[in-house]
Design a protein around this motif. Structure first.
Motif, short mmCIF file in Angstrom:
data_model
loop_
_atom_site.label_atom_id
_atom_site.label_comp_id
_atom_site.label_asym_id
_atom_site.label_seq_id
_atom_site.Cartn_x
_atom_site.Cartn_y
_atom_site.Cartn_z
N CYS A 83 -3.60 2.28 -3.14
CA CYS A 83 -3.30 3.53 -2.46
C CYS A 83 -4.31 3.83 -1.36
O CYS A 83 -5.45 3.35 -1.40
CB CYS A 83 -3.29 4.69 -3.46
N LEU A 84 -3.87 4.62 -0.41
CA LEU A 84 -4.71 5.01 0.73
C LEU A 84 -4.47 6.49 1.00
O LEU A 84 -3.31 6.93 1.06
CB LEU A 84 -4.35 4.16 1.95
N PRO A 110 -3.20 9.14 -11.43
CA PRO A 110 -2.43 8.12 -12.16
C PRO A 110 -1.62 7.20 -11.25
O PRO A 110 -1.37 6.05 -11.61
CB PRO A 110 -1.51 8.96 -13.06
N LEU A 111 -1.24 7.67 -10.07
CA LEU A 111 -0.47 6.83 -9.15
C LEU A 111 -1.31 5.66 -8.64
O LEU A 111 -0.78 4.59 -8.33
CB LEU A 111 0.03 7.65 -7.95
N CYS A 112 -2.61 5.89 -8.56
CA CYS A 112 -3.51 4.86 -8.03
C CYS A 112 -3.62 3.65 -8.96
O CYS A 112 -4.10 2.59 -8.53
CB CYS A 112 -4.90 5.45 -7.78
N VAL A 130 0.84 -1.20 0.00
CA VAL A 130 0.00 0.00 0.00
C VAL A 130 0.87 1.25 0.00
O VAL A 130 1.89 1.34 0.70
CB VAL A 130 -0.94 0.01 1.23
N VAL A 131 0.45 2.23 -0.80
CA VAL A 131 1.13 3.53 -0.87
C VAL A 131 0.20 4.59 -0.28
O VAL A 131 -0.97 4.68 -0.65
CB VAL A 131 1.47 3.89 -2.33
N LEU A 191 7.60 5.43 -9.46
CA LEU A 191 6.71 4.46 -8.84
C LEU A 191 6.41 3.31 -9.80
O LEU A 191 6.31 2.15 -9.37
CB LEU A 191 5.41 5.13 -8.39
N ALA A 192 6.29 3.61 -11.08
CA ALA A 192 6.07 2.56 -12.07
C ALA A 192 7.24 1.58 -12.09
O ALA A 192 7.05 0.36 -12.21
CB ALA A 192 5.87 3.17 -13.46
N ALA A 193 8.46 2.10 -11.95
CA ALA A 193 9.64 1.24 -11.93
C ALA A 193 9.64 0.36 -10.68
O ALA A 193 9.98 -0.83 -10.75
CB ALA A 193 10.91 2.09 -11.97
#
Length: 312
Positions: free
Chosen positions: A202-203, A195-197, A172-173, A302-304
């Protein structure tokens, strides 16, 4: 404004600028020399001046604190209290007794932390502006502790806040995009984090409902102990410059800190790292107001991380 007042204000502004430059350069001897210069000019009758807002007041007048009954007052924000709480055990070891007047919202968390690590000699009491604690033999404001103790960030062991983990799914981020009213330029439009979700569960760590695709669309409880437990269970926290950054940093949690182009004094300019919190990685605006550029870089990193986790 007369010439004397104008010169005094110009001198104060120059001193503040020199202090910030020295702090960012981690030149603490110069920081303390500048602080000593300011201390020598303080007028005793202006100590803890009730006509000033709390965050403009000074409290410590330079008196010795060794083997004295000391009172630390927390007159700044929650993040400031968390940042400088690392130095309380150092003061407690030198004082005859130590009482700390803490913002009520932080009181349960810090009480639990200090009791857990065996600092029962530090007494925490709620700060009530209507009925402040009476003066002690030696009073200080918490953000004066580094100067008073001549203590560098590295003089306090990390992490210095530890709590039990909440029950959360893996990986979880945590996301925090609000910074309150103190500096609106630190706040990030929530939709830029959407987009990060798509990259990780995510929270939100903001105490309000959100349209982001997160596990808790109703928001995070307005409770420091619950918030700390959630942070403890996360793999990563991504946050703007607010209390959450200090909490996550004090807990040693991997944290990506999103900064405006001209950040606060405690964050270096042009560096990914800060001596205050070794677990923090800094992402700064290169153009004032450009959060899209910052979030694009965060998305890439974050994608990496997400791809690496999937390959394991």
């Amino acid at each position: 404004m007369n010439d004397g007042t104008a010169k005094q204000q110009a001198s104060s502004k120059d001193r503040t600028s020199r202090w910030i430059d020295a702090m960012r350069a981690q030149d603490y001897d110069t920081v303390w020399a500048i602080s000593q210069e300011a201390l020598s000019e303080r007028k005793p009758e202006q100590r803890d001046d009730p006509t000033l807002p709390y965050h403009y007041r000074w409290v410590w007048d330079g008196r010795d604190y060794h083997r004295k009954h000391c009172l630390v007052r927390c007159y700044h924000g929650l993040g400031d209290t968390i940042q400088f709480a690392r130095f309380l055990p150092l003061l407690g070891a030198r004082a005859a007794s130590l009482k700390v007047e803490v913002q009520p919202r932080l009181l349960p968390l810090l009480n639990a932390v200090f009791q857990k690590v065996g600092h029962q000699g530090i007494e925490l009491v709620p700060f009530d502006p209507v009925r402040p604690a009476p003066p002690s033999e030696c009073d200080m404001e918490i953000t004066e502790l580094d100067f008073a103790l001549r203590a560098r960030p590295a003089d306090a062991p990390m992490p210095y806040i530890s709590v039990s983990r909440a029950l959360l799914p893996r990986s979880v981020v945590g996301l925090c995009y609000e910074a309150g009213d103190w500096d609106p330029a630190r706040c990030i439009p929530a939709d830029l984090l959407q987009p990060l979700c798509s990259l990780a569960p995510c929270l939100t760590l903001v105490p309000e409902p959100t349209s982001l695709d997160v596990l808790n669309p109703g928001g995070c409880p307005f409770d420091m102990e619950i918030t700390a437990a959630l942070v403890a269970a996360m793999d990563l926290v991504i946050t703007t410059d607010t209390m959450i950054a200090h909490l996550a940093g004090a807990m040693g949690k991997p944290t990506w800190l999103l900064l405006k182009a001209e950040p606060d004094w405690r964050w270096p300019v042009g560096s990914r790292h800060t001596p205050w919190y070794p677990s923090i990685r800094i992402y700064s605006q290169t153009v004032s107001g450009d959060w899209r550029g910052v979030l694009a870089e965060v998305w890439h990193d974050l994608a990496a991380v997400a791809l690496s986790a999937k390959e394991l």
